[in-house]
Every structure is written in structure tokens, then in C-alpha cells.
Scaffold this motif. Structure first.
Motif, mmCIF file in Angstrom:
data_model
loop_
_atom_site.group_PDB
_atom_site.id
_atom_site.type_symbol
_atom_site.label_atom_id
_atom_site.label_comp_id
_atom_site.label_asym_id
_atom_site.label_seq_id
_atom_site.Cartn_x
_atom_site.Cartn_y
_atom_site.Cartn_z
ATOM 1 N N ASN A 34 19.690 48.882 52.490
ATOM 2 C CA ASN A 34 21.024 48.566 51.982
ATOM 3 C C ASN A 34 21.452 49.564 51.198
ATOM 4 O O ASN A 34 22.990 49.355 50.728
ATOM 5 N N VAL A 35 21.156 50.677 51.436
ATOM 6 C CA VAL A 35 21.652 51.954 50.542
ATOM 7 C C VAL A 35 22.621 52.697 51.357
ATOM 8 O O VAL A 35 21.908 53.196 52.423
ATOM 9 N N PRO A 36 23.675 52.951 51.517
ATOM 10 C CA PRO A 36 24.343 53.942 52.414
ATOM 11 C C PRO A 36 23.829 55.396 52.259
ATOM 12 O O PRO A 36 23.578 55.864 51.224
ATOM 13 N N LYS A 37 23.619 55.799 53.609
ATOM 14 C CA LYS A 37 22.904 57.310 53.666
ATOM 15 C C LYS A 37 24.223 58.234 53.008
ATOM 16 O O LYS A 37 25.208 58.166 53.461
ATOM 17 N N ASP A 38 23.814 59.203 52.401
ATOM 18 C CA ASP A 38 24.655 60.480 52.310
ATOM 19 C C ASP A 38 23.897 61.714 51.879
ATOM 20 O O ASP A 38 22.649 61.434 51.781
ATOM 21 N N ILE A 39 24.559 62.664 51.881
ATOM 22 C CA ILE A 39 23.842 64.050 51.685
ATOM 23 C C ILE A 39 23.281 64.093 50.385
ATOM 24 O O ILE A 39 22.230 65.251 50.129
ATOM 25 N N PHE A 40 23.380 63.491 49.274
ATOM 26 C CA PHE A 40 22.886 63.687 48.000
ATOM 27 C C PHE A 40 21.561 62.512 47.561
ATOM 28 O O PHE A 40 20.906 62.766 46.598
ATOM 29 N N GLN A 41 21.005 61.987 48.692
ATOM 30 C CA GLN A 41 19.943 60.917 48.738
ATOM 31 C C GLN A 41 18.598 61.921 48.446
ATOM 32 O O GLN A 41 18.484 62.973 49.323
ATOM 33 N N ASP A 42 17.789 61.755 47.571
ATOM 34 C CA ASP A 42 16.465 62.648 47.286
ATOM 35 C C ASP A 42 15.624 62.141 48.405
ATOM 36 O O ASP A 42 15.661 60.879 48.949
ATOM 37 N N TYR A 43 14.514 62.798 48.450
ATOM 38 C CA TYR A 43 13.405 62.542 49.120
ATOM 39 C C TYR A 43 12.392 62.126 48.170
ATOM 40 O O TYR A 43 11.802 63.205 47.638
ATOM 41 N N ASP A 44 11.900 61.168 47.979
ATOM 42 C CA ASP A 44 10.874 60.540 47.151
ATOM 43 C C ASP A 44 9.683 60.415 47.836
ATOM 44 O O ASP A 44 9.359 59.538 48.651
ATOM 45 N N VAL A 45 8.986 61.409 47.973
ATOM 46 C CA VAL A 45 7.460 61.586 48.541
ATOM 47 C C VAL A 45 6.479 61.559 47.720
ATOM 48 O O VAL A 45 6.090 62.354 46.628
ATOM 49 N N VAL A 46 5.342 61.110 48.311
ATOM 50 C CA VAL A 46 4.141 61.002 47.694
ATOM 51 C C VAL A 46 2.886 61.349 48.709
ATOM 52 O O VAL A 46 2.804 60.812 49.733
ATOM 53 N N TYR A 47 2.183 62.347 48.206
ATOM 54 C CA TYR A 47 1.054 63.184 48.987
ATOM 55 C C TYR A 47 -0.213 62.323 48.249
ATOM 56 O O TYR A 47 -0.465 62.545 47.231
ATOM 57 N N VAL A 48 -0.954 61.449 49.052
ATOM 58 C CA VAL A 48 -2.138 60.910 48.694
ATOM 59 C C VAL A 48 -3.361 61.935 48.882
ATOM 60 O O VAL A 48 -3.466 62.473 50.252
ATOM 61 N N VAL A 49 -4.056 62.441 47.745
ATOM 62 C CA VAL A 49 -4.865 63.562 47.916
ATOM 63 C C VAL A 49 -6.329 63.238 47.260
ATOM 64 O O VAL A 49 -6.438 62.174 46.625
ATOM 65 N N GLU A 50 -7.449 63.904 47.603
ATOM 66 C CA GLU A 50 -8.506 63.705 47.005
ATOM 67 C C GLU A 50 -8.563 64.105 45.617
ATOM 68 O O GLU A 50 -9.185 63.107 44.754
ATOM 69 N N PRO A 81 3.961 59.965 27.967
ATOM 70 C CA PRO A 81 2.388 60.016 28.500
ATOM 71 C C PRO A 81 2.182 60.193 30.088
ATOM 72 O O PRO A 81 3.223 59.867 30.839
ATOM 73 N N ALA A 82 1.241 60.917 30.318
ATOM 74 C CA ALA A 82 0.685 61.437 31.604
ATOM 75 C C ALA A 82 -0.466 61.098 32.175
ATOM 76 O O ALA A 82 -1.305 61.459 31.438
ATOM 77 N N ASP A 83 -0.552 60.878 33.280
ATOM 78 C CA ASP A 83 -2.043 60.689 33.948
ATOM 79 C C ASP A 83 -2.210 61.447 34.990
ATOM 80 O O ASP A 83 -2.271 61.203 36.181
ATOM 81 N N LYS A 84 -2.451 62.965 34.679
ATOM 82 C CA LYS A 84 -2.451 64.151 35.482
ATOM 83 C C LYS A 84 -3.520 63.704 36.659
ATOM 84 O O LYS A 84 -3.482 64.356 37.794
ATOM 85 N N ASP A 85 -4.551 63.118 36.135
ATOM 86 C CA ASP A 85 -5.659 63.154 37.432
ATOM 87 C C ASP A 85 -5.431 62.176 38.508
ATOM 88 O O ASP A 85 -6.061 62.190 39.348
ATOM 89 N N ASN A 86 -4.282 61.344 38.138
ATOM 90 C CA ASN A 86 -4.261 60.342 39.150
ATOM 91 C C ASN A 86 -2.661 60.499 39.568
ATOM 92 O O ASN A 86 -2.437 60.237 40.939
ATOM 93 N N HIS A 103 5.366 63.816 44.493
ATOM 94 C CA HIS A 103 3.887 63.628 43.787
ATOM 95 C C HIS A 103 2.784 63.672 44.525
ATOM 96 O O HIS A 103 2.782 63.618 45.624
ATOM 97 N N VAL A 104 1.798 64.072 43.896
ATOM 98 C CA VAL A 104 0.460 63.941 44.355
ATOM 99 C C VAL A 104 -0.145 62.706 43.612
ATOM 100 O O VAL A 104 -0.112 62.595 42.298
ATOM 101 N N GLU A 105 -1.056 61.850 44.171
ATOM 102 C CA GLU A 105 -1.746 60.690 43.754
ATOM 103 C C GLU A 105 -3.051 60.848 44.503
ATOM 104 O O GLU A 105 -3.293 60.766 45.611
ATOM 105 N N SER A 106 -4.085 60.390 43.409
ATOM 106 C CA SER A 106 -5.435 60.115 43.862
ATOM 107 C C SER A 106 -5.644 58.929 44.818
ATOM 108 O O SER A 106 -4.599 57.930 44.631
ATOM 109 N N ALA A 107 -6.268 59.098 45.661
ATOM 110 C CA ALA A 107 -6.408 57.844 46.689
ATOM 111 C C ALA A 107 -6.775 56.500 46.074
ATOM 112 O O ALA A 107 -6.204 55.498 46.475
ATOM 113 N N ALA A 108 -7.505 56.626 44.986
ATOM 114 C CA ALA A 108 -7.872 55.417 44.499
ATOM 115 C C ALA A 108 -6.765 54.716 43.598
ATOM 116 O O ALA A 108 -6.430 53.511 43.761
ATOM 117 N N HIS A 109 -5.893 55.761 42.914
ATOM 118 C CA HIS A 109 -4.664 55.194 42.416
ATOM 119 C C HIS A 109 -3.730 54.705 43.212
ATOM 120 O O HIS A 109 -3.098 53.539 43.257
#
Length: 295
Positions: A34-50, A81-86, A103-109
Motif C-alpha cells: 500500500n506504500v507507493p514505490k520511490d527512490i527514497f525507500q529504505d531497505y530494512d533488512v535483518v540477517y538471522v545469525v548464530e 537500552p540495547a540487547d546487542k547479543d540478540n 540488523h543482525v539478530e540471533s536465531a532464538a530472538h
């Protein structure tokens, strides 16, 4: 600027080549149809990691994504506050105009929290660590039908805080007035306008962050009136904008109250608006005297 196709390939190629990355998912505007596409849209990406720590400690691995113009480390802020391990992130603005919020995110989280946002879309799951999730939707962000208590609280907060606008403008304290108008009073107006949109759409849409999509459902004159509630550094301009804000709020509140079957204390709004006008017409400084009785 690199194309969407190029960026998606880059994100997935990096994930495929790194055995520490187990899965990739995306959320945000690019997963919202529902959001119009344009050149200023961010890429909000999460890598799930060990483990997140190896990525945090490696200062150079993010250079794989391109030439960074400037960036932010939100989880290093002393104010939040931050939960850097997750969960840990890099917000990167690249020299070609592309922005990636990674972002990187632990698999459990990830397993525990991936359902928190209905705009998630899984792009890759190398180890099948993520659960099946519904198709991406902005349903979590739809305008919610207010209870009568919520409605009445909005009305009272708006009208009560116009008192602060009145005295701030009489004192010509524009920074204070700007803060009060934009961060408190305007938020109640936005809320009421969003409820009007909700009534018109059976509470089936989102008005966006800061109600930026109101123009889609308000008529042209109404939306223009809303835009006229913004003002610059002039006291005269501010008075005009705030009185416009009050008129728009009053009309919208009557509409919403009628649509929801709630009671609107019209007299409270009339009294607040009258007080504003009396203060506007007071002489400045020592010549002001007492505020004339209203009514």
C-alpha cells in the motif's frame, strides 16, 4: 543509484556466501503493497545469525554493501537500552543514494519476535530456522477504533493544552509554542483525523507515520485546512494557524463522535477557543491588565 534488483541480489549473495548467516528477512515500506514505490525507500533488512558479536566486532564487514557516505549505530546510543547479543543494527546511507537499515539478530530472538511485525517477508532461510509467517500486510498499523475513554481523553487533552498555546503566544515564546503545538496538540488532531479516516474506511487502512497519508482520505479543502495548521516564526502566523487547528479539530470531533455514537462536549471546545481569542486580543506586556471574563 543501484536498482532494487541489484540491491536484493547483493543482500542475498552476501548471505549465501557467509555460513554464519542463517536466514534473511525484510520489513518496512518495501514489504507494504500500500506504500507507493520511490527512490527514497529504505531497505530494512535483518540477517538471522548464530551469534551477533562477531559481526559487531568486525568493523569492515559492512563495507561489502557499498561506499558509505555516513551512518548511524543506533544500538550504541547512550540514550536507549540495547540487547546487542540478540539484535544489533547499522543504518547506512551510501554515496549512490541507496539506504540500507541492516540488523543482525540471533536465531532464538528471531523465532520469538518475527511475528511482532506483520510487514515481515522472508527472503532466504538456508537452515530452515524461521517459522512459516503470513503474507506481509500493514494490518498492524491500521487505525484502531477508539474506546469512548480514549476519545474523551483526546478531546480533553487537545482543548486543555490550547491554554498553553495561548500564554506562550502572548509571551511571544515561539520555541515553546512550536513544541506544544507540534508534539502535543497536533498529535491529538492527528489522532482525531485518523479516527475520521477509520470511520470512512471501516478501520481498514493506515494513515502512515506522522499521519502522512491523510491526504488520501480527506477532501481537498479539509486537507488544505490541515496544512494551514503549520506555521513558522511569526506570532501572527501562529495565531492564525492555531485557530485554524481549533476549527478543524472541532468539526472533526463532531464527525467522529457522531460516527462512533459518543458524546462530544461542544461547550468545552467553545470555551477553549473563546479563551484563545481573548488572549490573542490582549495588549502586550505590562499593559495587559487582567484577562477579560468570558461569557
Amino acid at each position: 543509484m543501484r536498482s532494487e534488483t541489484v540491491i536484493y541480489k547483493l543482500l542475498l549473495d552476501i548471505a549465501e556466501a557467509d555460513e554464519r548467516i542463517l536466514a534473511v528477512y525484510m520489513n518496512g515500506s518495501r514489504t507494504n503493497k500500500n506504500v507507493p514505490k520511490d527512490i527514497f525507500q529504505d531497505y530494512d533488512v535483518v540477517y538471522v545469525v548464530e551469534e551477533t558479536r562477531p559481526f559487531i566486532e568486525d568493523k569492515d564487514w559492512i563495507l561489502k554493501f557499498g561506499t558509505i557516505l555516513y551512518m548511524q549505530y543506533p544500538d550504541e546510543s547512550p540514550n536507549f537500552p540495547a540487547d546487542k547479543d540478540n539484535f544489533y543494527g547499522w543504518l547506512m546511507q551510501f554515496d549512490d543514494g541507496v539506504r540500507i537499515d541492516l540488523h543482525v539478530e540471533s536465531a532464538a530472538h528471531a523465532k520469538e519476535h518475527i511475528f511482532d511485525d506483520s510487514l515481515c517477508r522472508i527472503l532466504l532461510d538456508k537452515r530452515h530456522v524461521l517459522p512459516q509467517i503470513p503474507e506481509s500486510t500493514d494490518a498492524d498499523y491500521h487505525v484502531k477504533r477508539p474506546s469512548e475513554r480514549q476519545f474523551q481523553a483526546c478531546v480533553n487533552e487537545f482543548w486543555w493544552c490550547t491554554n498553553n498555546l495561548a500564554k506562550g503566544l502572548w509571551r511571544q515564546e515561539i520555541p515553546y509554542v512550536q513544541d506544544m503545538a507540534n508534539f502535543i496538540v497536533r498529535k491529538e488532531l492527528e489522532r482525531m483525523l485518523s479516527w475520521k479516516v477509520g470511520l470512512k474506511t471501516d478501520f481498514g487502512v493506515s494513515v502512515g507515520k506522522s499521519a502522512k497519508y491523510l491526504y488520501r482520505w480527506l477532501d481537498a479543502a479539509e486537507y488544505q485546512s490541515y496544512l494551514q495548521t503549520y506555521f513558522g516564526g511569526s506570532v501572527k502566523e501562529a495565531w492564525s494557524a492555531i485557530l485554524t487547528m481549533c476549527g478543524l479539530f472541532d468539526l472533526t470531533t463532531a464527525y467522529v463522535a457522531g460516527g462512533l455514537g459518543y458524546t462530544y462536549n461542544i461547550e468545552e471546545g467553545k470555551a477553549a477557543a473563546a479563551f484563545l481569542k481573548r488572549v490573542r486580543d490582549l495588549p502586550a506586556g505590562e499593559n495587559a491588565g487582567a484577562i477579560p471574563r468570558i461569557g
